[in-house]
Design a protein around this motif. Structure first.
Motif, PDB file in Angstrom:
ATOM      1  N   PRO A  53       0.836  -1.202   0.000  1.00 40.49           N
ATOM      2  CA  PRO A  53       0.000   0.000   0.000  1.00 40.49           C
ATOM      3  C   PRO A  53       0.871   1.252   0.000  1.00 40.49           C
ATOM      4  CG  PRO A  53      -0.541  -1.435   1.871  1.00 40.49           C
ATOM      5  CD  PRO A  53       0.700  -1.954   1.246  1.00 40.49           C
ATOM      6  N   THR A  54       0.556   2.205  -0.861  1.00 42.11           N
ATOM      7  CA  THR A  54       1.393   3.401  -0.981  1.00 42.11           C
ATOM      8  C   THR A  54       0.723   4.676  -0.474  1.00 42.11           C
ATOM      9  OG1 THR A  54       0.655   3.754  -3.250  1.00 42.11           O
ATOM     10  CG2 THR A  54       2.662   2.455  -2.941  1.00 42.11           C
ATOM     11  N   ASP A  55      -0.573   4.621  -0.128  1.00 43.86           N
ATOM     12  CA  ASP A  55      -1.268   5.823   0.337  1.00 43.86           C
ATOM     13  C   ASP A  55      -1.664   5.775   1.812  1.00 43.86           C
ATOM     14  OD1 ASP A  55      -1.105   7.026  -2.138  1.00 43.86           O
ATOM     15  OD2 ASP A  55      -3.092   6.374  -2.779  1.00 43.86           O
ATOM     16  N   GLY A  56      -1.534   4.631   2.449  1.00 42.44           N
ATOM     17  CA  GLY A  56      -1.940   4.457   3.845  1.00 42.44           C
ATOM     18  C   GLY A  56      -2.193   2.991   4.118  1.00 42.44           C
ATOM     19  N   THR A  57      -2.643   2.678   5.334  1.00 41.84           N
ATOM     20  CA  THR A  57      -2.948   1.281   5.637  1.00 41.84           C
ATOM     21  C   THR A  57      -4.113   0.823   4.766  1.00 41.84           C
ATOM     22  OG1 THR A  57      -4.433   1.893   7.424  1.00 41.84           O
ATOM     23  CG2 THR A  57      -2.147   1.446   8.019  1.00 41.84           C
ATOM     24  N   LEU A  58      -4.136  -0.466   4.491  1.00 40.19           N
ATOM     25  CA  LEU A  58      -5.134  -1.005   3.579  1.00 40.19           C
ATOM     26  C   LEU A  58      -5.523  -2.398   4.061  1.00 40.19           C
ATOM     27  CD1 LEU A  58      -6.492  -0.181   0.902  1.00 40.19           C
ATOM     28  CD2 LEU A  58      -4.620  -1.298  -0.277  1.00 40.19           C
ATOM     29  N   GLY A  59      -6.801  -2.713   3.996  1.00 41.20           N
ATOM     30  CA  GLY A  59      -7.282  -4.003   4.483  1.00 41.20           C
ATOM     31  C   GLY A  59      -7.443  -5.038   3.398  1.00 41.20           C
ATOM     32  N   LEU A  60      -7.238  -6.295   3.798  1.00 46.33           N
ATOM     33  CA  LEU A  60      -7.602  -7.450   2.986  1.00 46.33           C
ATOM     34  C   LEU A  60      -8.754  -8.124   3.711  1.00 46.33           C
ATOM     35  CD1 LEU A  60      -4.114  -9.012   2.110  1.00 46.33           C
ATOM     36  CD2 LEU A  60      -5.565  -7.603   0.651  1.00 46.33           C
ATOM     37  N   LEU A  61      -9.856  -8.370   3.015  1.00 47.98           N
ATOM     38  CA  LEU A  61     -11.069  -8.912   3.624  1.00 47.98           C
ATOM     39  C   LEU A  61     -11.296 -10.364   3.211  1.00 47.98           C
ATOM     40  CD1 LEU A  61     -13.396  -5.857   2.875  1.00 47.98           C
ATOM     41  CD2 LEU A  61     -11.990  -6.257   4.909  1.00 47.98           C
ATOM     42  N   THR A  62     -12.053 -11.096   4.013  1.00 47.35           N
ATOM     43  CA  THR A  62     -12.323 -12.505   3.725  1.00 47.35           C
ATOM     44  C   THR A  62     -13.645 -12.736   2.993  1.00 47.35           C
ATOM     45  OG1 THR A  62     -13.370 -12.788   5.885  1.00 47.35           O
ATOM     46  CG2 THR A  62     -11.004 -13.290   5.730  1.00 47.35           C
ATOM     47  N   THR A  63     -14.277 -11.684   2.500  1.00 51.27           N
ATOM     48  CA  THR A  63     -15.561 -11.840   1.815  1.00 51.27           C
ATOM     49  C   THR A  63     -15.412 -12.301   0.370  1.00 51.27           C
ATOM     50  OG1 THR A  63     -15.542  -9.479   1.313  1.00 51.27           O
ATOM     51  CG2 THR A  63     -16.770 -10.178   3.264  1.00 51.27           C
ATOM     52  N   GLY A  64     -14.181 -12.414  -0.114  1.00 50.95           N
ATOM     53  CA  GLY A  64     -13.916 -12.898  -1.474  1.00 50.95           C
ATOM     54  C   GLY A  64     -13.082 -14.162  -1.412  1.00 50.95           C
ATOM     55  N   ASN A  65     -11.870 -14.099  -1.964  1.00 48.61           N
ATOM     56  CA  ASN A  65     -11.021 -15.287  -2.009  1.00 48.61           C
ATOM     57  C   ASN A  65      -9.717 -15.112  -1.222  1.00 48.61           C
ATOM     58  OD1 ASN A  65      -9.730 -13.512  -3.755  1.00 48.61           O
ATOM     59  ND2 ASN A  65      -9.431 -15.011  -5.387  1.00 48.61           N
ATOM     60  N   ILE A  66      -9.790 -14.374  -0.118  1.00 51.38           N
ATOM     61  CA  ILE A  66      -8.639 -14.184   0.757  1.00 51.38           C
ATOM     62  C   ILE A  66      -8.911 -14.936   2.058  1.00 51.38           C
ATOM     63  CG2 ILE A  66      -7.235 -12.492   2.002  1.00 51.38           C
ATOM     64  CD1 ILE A  66      -8.025 -10.503  -0.298  1.00 51.38           C
ATOM     65  N   ALA A  67      -7.985 -15.791   2.479  1.00 51.36           N
ATOM     66  CA  ALA A  67      -8.219 -16.695   3.601  1.00 51.36           C
ATOM     67  C   ALA A  67      -8.281 -16.004   4.952  1.00 51.36           C
ATOM     68  CB  ALA A  67      -7.140 -17.777   3.639  1.00 51.36           C
ATOM     69  N   ILE A  68      -7.455 -14.980   5.165  1.00 50.70           N
ATOM     70  CA  ILE A  68      -7.354 -14.336   6.472  1.00 50.70           C
ATOM     71  C   ILE A  68      -7.396 -12.823   6.277  1.00 50.70           C
ATOM     72  CG2 ILE A  68      -5.872 -13.987   8.489  1.00 50.70           C
ATOM     73  CD1 ILE A  68      -4.618 -16.716   7.810  1.00 50.70           C
ATOM     74  N   ALA A  69      -8.226 -12.151   7.061  1.00 50.89           N
ATOM     75  CA  ALA A  69      -8.289 -10.689   7.008  1.00 50.89           C
ATOM     76  C   ALA A  69      -7.045 -10.112   7.673  1.00 50.89           C
ATOM     77  CB  ALA A  69      -9.541 -10.185   7.700  1.00 50.89           C
ATOM     78  N   VAL A  70      -6.395  -9.182   6.987  1.00 52.82           N
ATOM     79  CA  VAL A  70      -5.215  -8.519   7.544  1.00 52.82           C
ATOM     80  C   VAL A  70      -5.267  -7.036   7.191  1.00 52.82           C
ATOM     81  CG1 VAL A  70      -3.720 -10.555   7.438  1.00 52.82           C
ATOM     82  CG2 VAL A  70      -3.744  -8.975   5.537  1.00 52.82           C
ATOM     83  N   THR A  71      -4.544  -6.258   7.968  1.00 51.79           N
ATOM     84  CA  THR A  71      -4.345  -4.849   7.653  1.00 51.79           C
ATOM     85  C   THR A  71      -2.914  -4.688   7.208  1.00 51.79           C
ATOM     86  OG1 THR A  71      -5.988  -4.154   9.270  1.00 51.79           O
ATOM     87  CG2 THR A  71      -4.402  -2.496   8.557  1.00 51.79           C
ATOM     88  N   LYS A  84      -4.289 -22.787  -6.096  1.00 50.80           N
ATOM     89  CA  LYS A  84      -5.320 -23.041  -7.101  1.00 50.80           C
ATOM     90  C   LYS A  84      -6.211 -24.204  -6.673  1.00 50.80           C
ATOM     91  CE  LYS A  84      -2.309 -25.781 -10.078  1.00 50.80           C
ATOM     92  NZ  LYS A  84      -1.668 -25.860 -11.359  1.00 50.80           N
ATOM     93  N   ALA A  85      -5.684 -25.124  -5.867  1.00 49.87           N
ATOM     94  CA  ALA A  85      -6.495 -26.246  -5.386  1.00 49.87           C
ATOM     95  C   ALA A  85      -7.624 -25.762  -4.473  1.00 49.87           C
ATOM     96  CB  ALA A  85      -5.622 -27.251  -4.648  1.00 49.87           C
ATOM     97  N   ASN A  86      -7.345 -24.743  -3.668  1.00 43.34           N
ATOM     98  CA  ASN A  86      -8.341 -24.213  -2.736  1.00 43.34           C
ATOM     99  C   ASN A  86      -8.992 -22.920  -3.225  1.00 43.34           C
ATOM    100  OD1 ASN A  86      -7.851 -26.294  -0.889  1.00 43.34           O
ATOM    101  ND2 ASN A  86      -6.089 -25.203  -0.076  1.00 43.34           N
ATOM    102  N   ASP A  87      -8.495 -22.375  -4.331  1.00 44.54           N
ATOM    103  CA  ASP A  87      -8.998 -21.121  -4.907  1.00 44.54           C
ATOM    104  C   ASP A  87      -8.998 -19.999  -3.870  1.00 44.54           C
ATOM    105  OD1 ASP A  87     -10.006 -19.435  -6.912  1.00 44.54           O
ATOM    106  OD2 ASP A  87     -12.087 -19.865  -6.344  1.00 44.54           O
ATOM    107  N   VAL A  88      -7.864 -19.850  -3.182  1.00 40.47           N
ATOM    108  CA  VAL A  88      -7.778 -18.853  -2.116  1.00 40.47           C
ATOM    109  C   VAL A  88      -6.356 -18.308  -2.016  1.00 40.47           C
ATOM    110  CG1 VAL A  88      -7.288 -20.484  -0.230  1.00 40.47           C
ATOM    111  CG2 VAL A  88      -8.526 -18.391   0.253  1.00 40.47           C
ATOM    112  N   TRP A  89      -6.251 -17.043  -1.594  1.00 44.37           N
ATOM    113  CA  TRP A  89      -4.964 -16.400  -1.328  1.00 44.37           C
ATOM    114  C   TRP A  89      -4.689 -16.492   0.168  1.00 44.37           C
ATOM    115  CZ3 TRP A  89      -1.739 -14.519  -5.023  1.00 44.37           C
ATOM    116  CH2 TRP A  89      -2.268 -14.300  -6.291  1.00 44.37           C
ATOM    117  N   TYR A  90      -3.472 -16.891   0.539  1.00 44.00           N
ATOM    118  CA  TYR A  90      -3.044 -16.958   1.929  1.00 44.00           C
ATOM    119  C   TYR A  90      -2.039 -15.854   2.195  1.00 44.00           C
ATOM    120  CZ  TYR A  90      -5.157 -21.596   1.903  1.00 44.00           C
ATOM    121  OH  TYR A  90      -6.033 -22.648   1.803  1.00 44.00           O
ATOM    122  N   PRO A  91      -2.402 -14.853   3.007  1.00 47.98           N
ATOM    123  CA  PRO A  91      -1.436 -13.792   3.349  1.00 47.98           C
ATOM    124  C   PRO A  91      -0.332 -14.349   4.235  1.00 47.98           C
ATOM    125  CG  PRO A  91      -3.683 -13.065   3.784  1.00 47.98           C
ATOM    126  CD  PRO A  91      -3.734 -14.544   3.531  1.00 47.98           C
ATOM    127  N   GLY A  92       0.884 -13.813   4.062  1.00 48.46           N
ATOM    128  CA  GLY A  92       2.001 -14.169   4.927  1.00 48.46           C
ATOM    129  C   GLY A  92       1.855 -13.486   6.274  1.00 48.46           C
TER     130      GLY A  92
END
Length: 95
Positions: A53-71, A84-92
């Motif tokens: 993120p280049t303008d400020g903090t930014l959230g990742l939400l679990t309402t789509g294909n992201i496994a864990i919500a993070v800021t 691709k097996a689970n069709d999901v992104w896993y944040p580090g």
């Protein structure tokens, strides 16, 4: 890495949105809209994506294909791995 690039990260800038369509390995995100869905760059993709993120903090939400919500903190790279097996992104882990 995205096909067609050799031993380098490809880089791009995208506006943050509920759904983003990255076409590079490293994406600088502008704006303040939380991201819920990240569309893989091509059919059959399984790999790593780095969001910064280049303008400020930014959230990742679990309402789509992201496994864990993070800021994601400003100017801090957040690594995501797509399954691709689970069709999901896993944040580090964020420190």
């Amino acid at each position: 890495m995205i096909p067609g690039t050799i031993s380098k990260l490809s880089e791009d800038t995208l506006a943050s949105a509920a759904t983003i369509y990255p076409k590079s390995d490293l994406v600088n995100l502008t704006g303040s809209t939380a991201v819920a869905t990240i569309v893989p760059p091509y059919e059959g993709f399984s790999g790593i994506l780095v969001l910064t993120p280049t303008d400020g903090t930014l959230g990742l939400l679990t309402t789509g294909n992201i496994a864990i919500a993070v800021t994601m903190p400003l100017n801090r790279a957040t690594f995501l791995v797509y399954s691709k097996a689970n069709d999901v992104w896993y944040p580090g882990a964020l420190s």
